[in-house]
Structure formats: structure tokens, C-alpha cells
Design an enzyme around this catalytic site. Structure first.
Site, PDB file in Angstrom:
ATOM      1  N   ASN A 156       7.170   0.845  -2.277  1.00  0.00           N
ATOM      2  CA  ASN A 156       6.305   0.881  -3.451  1.00  0.00           C
ATOM      3  C   ASN A 156       6.452   2.190  -4.201  1.00  0.00           C
ATOM      4  OD1 ASN A 156       3.583   2.549  -3.721  1.00  0.00           O
ATOM      5  ND2 ASN A 156       3.945   2.280  -1.527  1.00  0.00           N
TER       6      ASN A 156
ATOM      7  N   GLY B 288       3.402   0.747  10.094  1.00  0.00           N
ATOM      8  CA  GLY B 288       4.212  -0.276  10.765  1.00  0.00           C
ATOM      9  C   GLY B 288       3.519  -1.050  11.867  1.00  0.00           C
TER      10      GLY B 288
ATOM     11  N   PHE C   7      -0.360   5.602  -8.074  1.00  0.00           N
ATOM     12  CA  PHE C   7      -1.835   5.627  -8.203  1.00  0.00           C
ATOM     13  C   PHE C   7      -2.378   4.910  -9.445  1.00  0.00           C
ATOM     14  CE2 PHE C   7      -1.980  10.120  -6.027  1.00  0.00           C
ATOM     15  CZ  PHE C   7      -1.616   9.542  -4.825  1.00  0.00           C
TER      16      PHE C   7
ATOM     17  N   ASN D  56       5.018   9.110  -4.627  1.00  0.00           N
ATOM     18  CA  ASN D  56       5.184   8.588  -5.980  1.00  0.00           C
ATOM     19  C   ASN D  56       4.495   9.403  -7.065  1.00  0.00           C
ATOM     20  OD1 ASN D  56       6.643   6.338  -4.941  1.00  0.00           O
ATOM     21  ND2 ASN D  56       4.690   5.505  -4.251  1.00  0.00           N
ATOM     22  N   THR D  57       3.913  10.537  -6.681  1.00  0.00           N
ATOM     23  CA  THR D  57       3.313  11.429  -7.670  1.00  0.00           C
ATOM     24  C   THR D  57       4.064  12.754  -7.556  1.00  0.00           C
ATOM     25  OG1 THR D  57       1.158  10.360  -7.559  1.00  0.00           O
ATOM     26  CG2 THR D  57       1.166  12.629  -8.329  1.00  0.00           C
TER      27      THR D  57
ATOM     28  N   ASN E 152       1.460   8.375   5.680  1.00  0.00           N
ATOM     29  CA  ASN E 152       1.735   7.669   4.436  1.00  0.00           C
ATOM     30  C   ASN E 152       3.131   7.035   4.521  1.00  0.00           C
ATOM     31  OD1 ASN E 152       1.545   6.924   1.638  1.00  0.00           O
ATOM     32  ND2 ASN E 152       0.192   8.670   1.340  1.00  0.00           N
TER      33      ASN E 152
ATOM     34  N   LYS F 191      -4.518  13.065   4.601  1.00  0.00           N
ATOM     35  CA  LYS F 191      -3.457  12.069   4.857  1.00  0.00           C
ATOM     36  C   LYS F 191      -2.083  12.700   4.652  1.00  0.00           C
ATOM     37  CE  LYS F 191      -2.070   7.337   3.974  1.00  0.00           C
ATOM     38  NZ  LYS F 191      -2.497   6.039   3.493  1.00  0.00           N
TER      39      LYS F 191
ATOM     40  N   SER G  54       1.521  11.049  -0.929  1.00  0.00           N
ATOM     41  CA  SER G  54       2.184   9.942  -1.621  1.00  0.00           C
ATOM     42  C   SER G  54       3.484  10.462  -2.227  1.00  0.00           C
ATOM     43  CB  SER G  54       1.290   9.384  -2.720  1.00  0.00           C
ATOM     44  OG  SER G  54       2.078   8.534  -3.528  1.00  0.00           O
TER      45      SER G  54
ATOM     46  N   ASN H 283      -5.451  12.540  -0.199  1.00  0.00           N
ATOM     47  CA  ASN H 283      -4.065  12.077  -0.182  1.00  0.00           C
ATOM     48  C   ASN H 283      -3.155  13.161  -0.758  1.00  0.00           C
ATOM     49  OD1 ASN H 283      -1.656  10.768  -0.344  1.00  0.00           O
ATOM     50  ND2 ASN H 283      -2.391   9.069  -1.602  1.00  0.00           N
TER      51      ASN H 283
HETATM   52  C1  LIG Z   1       1.824  -1.153  -2.051  1.00  0.00           C
HETATM   53  C2  LIG Z   1       1.285   0.026  -1.306  1.00  0.00           C
HETATM   54  C3  LIG Z   1       0.392   0.872  -1.958  1.00  0.00           C
HETATM   55  C4  LIG Z   1      -0.117   1.986  -1.293  1.00  0.00           C
HETATM   56  N1  LIG Z   1      -1.006   2.779  -1.934  1.00  0.00           N
HETATM   57  C5  LIG Z   1      -1.526   3.849  -1.285  1.00  0.00           C
HETATM   58  C6  LIG Z   1      -2.479   4.670  -1.921  1.00  0.00           C
HETATM   59  O1  LIG Z   1      -2.882   4.432  -3.056  1.00  0.00           O
HETATM   60  N2  LIG Z   1      -2.944   5.735  -1.225  1.00  0.00           N
HETATM   61  C7  LIG Z   1      -2.535   6.031   0.042  1.00  0.00           C
HETATM   62  O2  LIG Z   1      -3.013   7.009   0.632  1.00  0.00           O
HETATM   63  N3  LIG Z   1      -1.655   5.241   0.675  1.00  0.00           N
HETATM   64  C8  LIG Z   1      -1.138   4.171   0.054  1.00  0.00           C
HETATM   65  N4  LIG Z   1      -0.243   3.374   0.694  1.00  0.00           N
HETATM   66  C9  LIG Z   1       0.195   3.732   2.059  1.00  0.00           C
HETATM   67  C10 LIG Z   1      -0.585   2.946   3.116  1.00  0.00           C
HETATM   68  O3  LIG Z   1      -1.948   3.262   3.064  1.00  0.00           O
HETATM   69  C11 LIG Z   1      -0.038   3.276   4.519  1.00  0.00           C
HETATM   70  O4  LIG Z   1      -0.242   4.641   4.787  1.00  0.00           O
HETATM   71  C12 LIG Z   1       1.447   2.974   4.651  1.00  0.00           C
HETATM   72  O5  LIG Z   1       1.796   1.814   3.940  1.00  0.00           O
HETATM   73  C13 LIG Z   1       1.867   2.793   6.113  1.00  0.00           C
HETATM   74  O6  LIG Z   1       1.174   1.722   6.715  1.00  0.00           O
HETATM   75  P1  LIG Z   1       1.798   0.233   6.856  1.00  0.00           P
HETATM   76  O7  LIG Z   1       3.165   0.396   7.456  1.00  0.00           O
HETATM   77  O8  LIG Z   1       0.825  -0.495   7.737  1.00  0.00           O
HETATM   78  O9  LIG Z   1       1.873  -0.318   5.484  1.00  0.00           O
HETATM   79  C14 LIG Z   1       0.285   2.270   0.046  1.00  0.00           C
HETATM   80  C15 LIG Z   1       1.169   1.396   0.686  1.00  0.00           C
HETATM   81  C16 LIG Z   1       1.671   0.283   0.032  1.00  0.00           C
HETATM   82  C17 LIG Z   1       2.624  -0.627   0.749  1.00  0.00           C
END
Ligand SMILES: Cc1cc2nc3c(=O)[nH]c(=O)nc-3n(C[C@H](O)[C@H](O)[C@H](O)COP(=O)(O)O)c2cc1C
Length: 336
Positions: free
Chosen positions: A111, A297, A115, A177-178, A246, A217, A175, A172
Site C-alpha cells: 500500500n 503477517g 494517510f 508512504n509519508t 508497520n 509504532k 509509515s 505513527n
Molecule cells: C492498506 C493498509 C493501510 C494501512 N494504513 C496504516 C495506517 O494508516 N497507519 C498505520 O499505523 N499502519 C497502517 N497500516 C499498517 C498496518 O497497521 C500493519 O502495521 C501492517 O499492515 C502489518 O500487519 P499485517 O501484516 O497484519 O497487515 C496499513 C496497512 C495496510 C495493508
């Protein structure tokens, strides 16, 4: 079985559209009634962390419900806690679409959302409406247009506004992406951030006679030395919790065939071992002084247990929910 059929159809739709569609469907009154009727209540497995009582250890990770519009519906899936956000002081569109991609063969997601959210004031309105009695975490970030030198200010604005409506606040700084956000995880930038956040928390605690724990985070792409440094600072500044992790930028976790030109944070199964490794290092160096929330995961009871045996006190799920559906949550709650 039923979810895998629905998944087949959902995966025909563009990922971000499928995400919004399924959340909207969950919010339908009729679906709520059906869920209330068919879903048997889950055993309560109460735990106390950060001085909060969690009905179970399984939470919804940030990013699913960015604006807190679906809390009550999502809570029906059994979560002990729900983290909404990331939310920023001002509303923003996020990156250009398409910005969400599936890697089906690997149960992965990439992704580059950036935000997208309707801002902190809108989130407060939604939190006021929610009837969820479990724990609600609010994940906060900085606006895209705020220069990184002023990022701390965005976090302080959000803490001040959200303080009375959150059970815990997640900061956070990880991320991918910022632009430049992850710089806040290192050296004097981290120190400055933690110092100011702690100061604000103490000020708000005194003002409102309410203590709201703070969680930081972090990224899975930190070196061991950097994780040890972060651990020492979390202890020094008396931070309540750390969320690990993250998404990753380590595309070597994908095979050459699966590698894609899409850029953004990778989550899901490819991230599983990497985030568990971060948890193990944190666990060794935090010496039980800081709550660890493990995420990355989790796609089975086994992988949830692995996170906990590596040191996670609580766990969160995002990608696993997309690939395995709500049953995964119930299976883990029952099995843990
Ligand atoms: C589509 C998407 C959007 C996410 N948006 C955020 C976010 O806005 N803030 C954040 O702290 N983490 C965000 N995450 C990260 C998740 O909270 C998580 O830390 C990460 O995906 C690992 O967990 P998972 O493998 O169970 O997905 C996002 C993940 C995905 C897939």
C-alpha cells in the site's frame, strides 16, 4: 469456506474499492442483525496492559478504519481492541489512486495510501457516536504538507484534541508512504519527539485527571542497533507501549516473480518473520517495562502464538483479515 467464496468475488474488484465496499456492507443494519444472531459470543479472556482491561489480546491494526466510521460493526468480529487512524490534524486526500495492491500468491499487500483521512475533528465526532465498550486506540500522524521539522507539533495537536476520546494513542512514525516520517525514529529527532509527547501527556493527565497511555509504532526495517536505541529511549521517557511493526520496504521478502514495480509498504505473510524478529529484540531490551503490541503477517493461530512467545503482550491483524476473513479472529481468540 463461505469467506473464501466471498473473497473470490471481492478479489475481482480493485482492492481499495473492495475494502470500502466490505466495510459499508458491514455497517448495514441487516448485516448487523444477522451477525448478532449467528455469531456466538466469544469467551472473555481479560488482560491488563497499560493499565487498561482488554477483553482479549487480539486487536484490529491501524489503517482499516481510518476515520472511525465502522468501529461498532468491526467490533462484532470479536476484537478486544480497535485502533483507528492514522488520522492527521487536517483532512487530506493521500496519494494518487491506485495505491493498494494485492500479491495473492504470497498473501501480501502493498500500500502507498499516504494517510488519506478526514482529519482529527471528524474522528472525534465518530468516536462520540460509537457504542463499542472495548478498547479504542487512536493512531495519529503528521499532515503531508507539514515539514518534518514541525512534525512534533502535528502530534501534539492531535494528542490534545483526541485525549478525552481515546483509550490509548498510537504515534505513527513508521509509515513508509509519508516522506521523511521515518526520520523521527532516530537519534535526536526521536528524543525530541518522545520528550514533547511525554510532556503533553503529563499536562493532559493533570488537566483531565485521566491517564491515556501512549504507544509508538515502529518500522520493521530498523537495524538491531536502532531497535536497541529505541528501546532505551522508550524506557527513559516512560512510554507505555510499542507497536511492532508497520509495513516494510524490503522487497527481497518477495520472490523475483512476485516482485512488482509498485512502491509502498509491504504487509501480510512476507512480513511475518521480520516483524517477529523485531519483537524478540524489543522483548530482550525492554525488560517488561513497556507493553509490546505485535503486528505483521499474522494469518493463523500458530503465527499469533509465535508473536506472543517472542514477547508480544497484545497482537493486531490487518492483511490476515483480508486473506482469511473474520473466522481467523475467532479462531485465534479461542485458541490463545
Ligand atoms: C492498506 C493498509 C493501510 C494501512 N494504513 C496504516 C495506517 O494508516 N497507519 C498505520 O499505523 N499502519 C497502517 N497500516 C499498517 C498496518 O497497521 C500493519 O502495521 C501492517 O499492515 C502489518 O500487519 P499485517 O501484516 O497484519 O497487515 C496499513 C496497512 C495496510 C495493508
Amino acid at each position: 469456506m463461505f469467506y473464501y467464496l466471498i473473497r473470490k468475488l471481492l478479489f475481482l474488484i480493485e482492492p481499495e474499492k473492495a475494502h470500502t465496499f466490505i466495510l459499508k456492507v458491514l455497517n448495514f443494519k441487516i448485516i448487523q442483525i444477522i451477525m448478532n444472531f449467528f455469531l456466538k459470543s466469544l469467551p472473555l479472556k481479560k488482560n491488563r496492559y497499560m493499565n487498561l482491561i482488554f477483553n482479549n489480546k487480539i486487536g484490529l491494526a491501524a489503517g482499516v478504519d481510518k476515520n472511525g466510521e465502522y468501529i461498532d460493526s468491526l467490533s462484532k468480529l470479536g476484537f478486544g481492541f480497535i485502533e483507528v487512524g492514522t488520522v492527521t490534524p487536517l483532512p487530506q486526500y493521500g496519494n494518487k489512486k491506485p495505491r493498494l495492491f494485492r500479491i495473492n500468491e504470497k498473501e501480501g499487500i502493498i500500500n502507498m495510501m499516504g494517510f488519506p483521512n478526514l482529519g482529527i475533528d471528524n474522528l472525534i465526532k465518530n468516536l462520540k457516536k460509537s457504542k463499542f465498550t472495548g478498547i479504542i486506540g487512536v493512531n495519529i500522524g503528521k499532515n503531508k504538507n507539514t515539514p518534518i521539522e514541525n512534525a512534533v507539533n502535528d502530534y501534539l495537536i492531535c494528542i490534545e484534541k483526541i485525549y478525552l476520546y481515546a483509550d490509548y494513542i498510537a504515534i505513527n512514525i513508521s509509515s513508509p508512504n509519508t516522506i521523511d516520517l521515518k526520520k523521527l525514529q532516530y537519534g535526536s529527532e526521536l528524543k525530541n519527539l518522545l520528550k514533547n509527547i511525554k510532556k503533553k501527556q503529563i499536562e493532559m493527565h493533570k488537566k483531565h485527571y485521566k491517564y491515556v497511555p501512549i504507544a509508538i509504532k515502529i518500522s520493521p526495517d530498523l537495524s538491531k542497533k536502532e531497535i536497541i536505541y529505541i528501546s532505551s529511549q522508550l524506557i527513559y521517557y516512560n512510554i507505555d507501549a510499542v507497536i511492532a511493526t508497520n509495513t516494510t520496504l524490503d522487497y527481497s521478502l518477495l520472490s523475483t516473480k512476485q516482485k512488482t514495480k509498485k512502491k509502498g509498504g509491504l504487509s501480510g505473510l512476507p512480513l511475518q518473520k521480520k516483524s517477529t524478529n523485531v519483537i524478540s529484540i524489543l522483548n530482550k531490551h525492554l525488560k517488561n517495562k513497556v507493553t509490546i503490541i505485535g503486528v505483521g503477517g499474522i494469518n493463523s493461530l500458530n503465527s499469533a502464538q509465535e508473536k506472543i512467545s517472542s514477547g508480544a503482550d497484545l497482537i493486531q491483524i490487518y492483511s490476515g483479515l483480508i486473506y482469511h476473513g473474520p473466522k481467523l479472529i475467532r479462531k485465534i481468540i479461542k485458541g490463545l
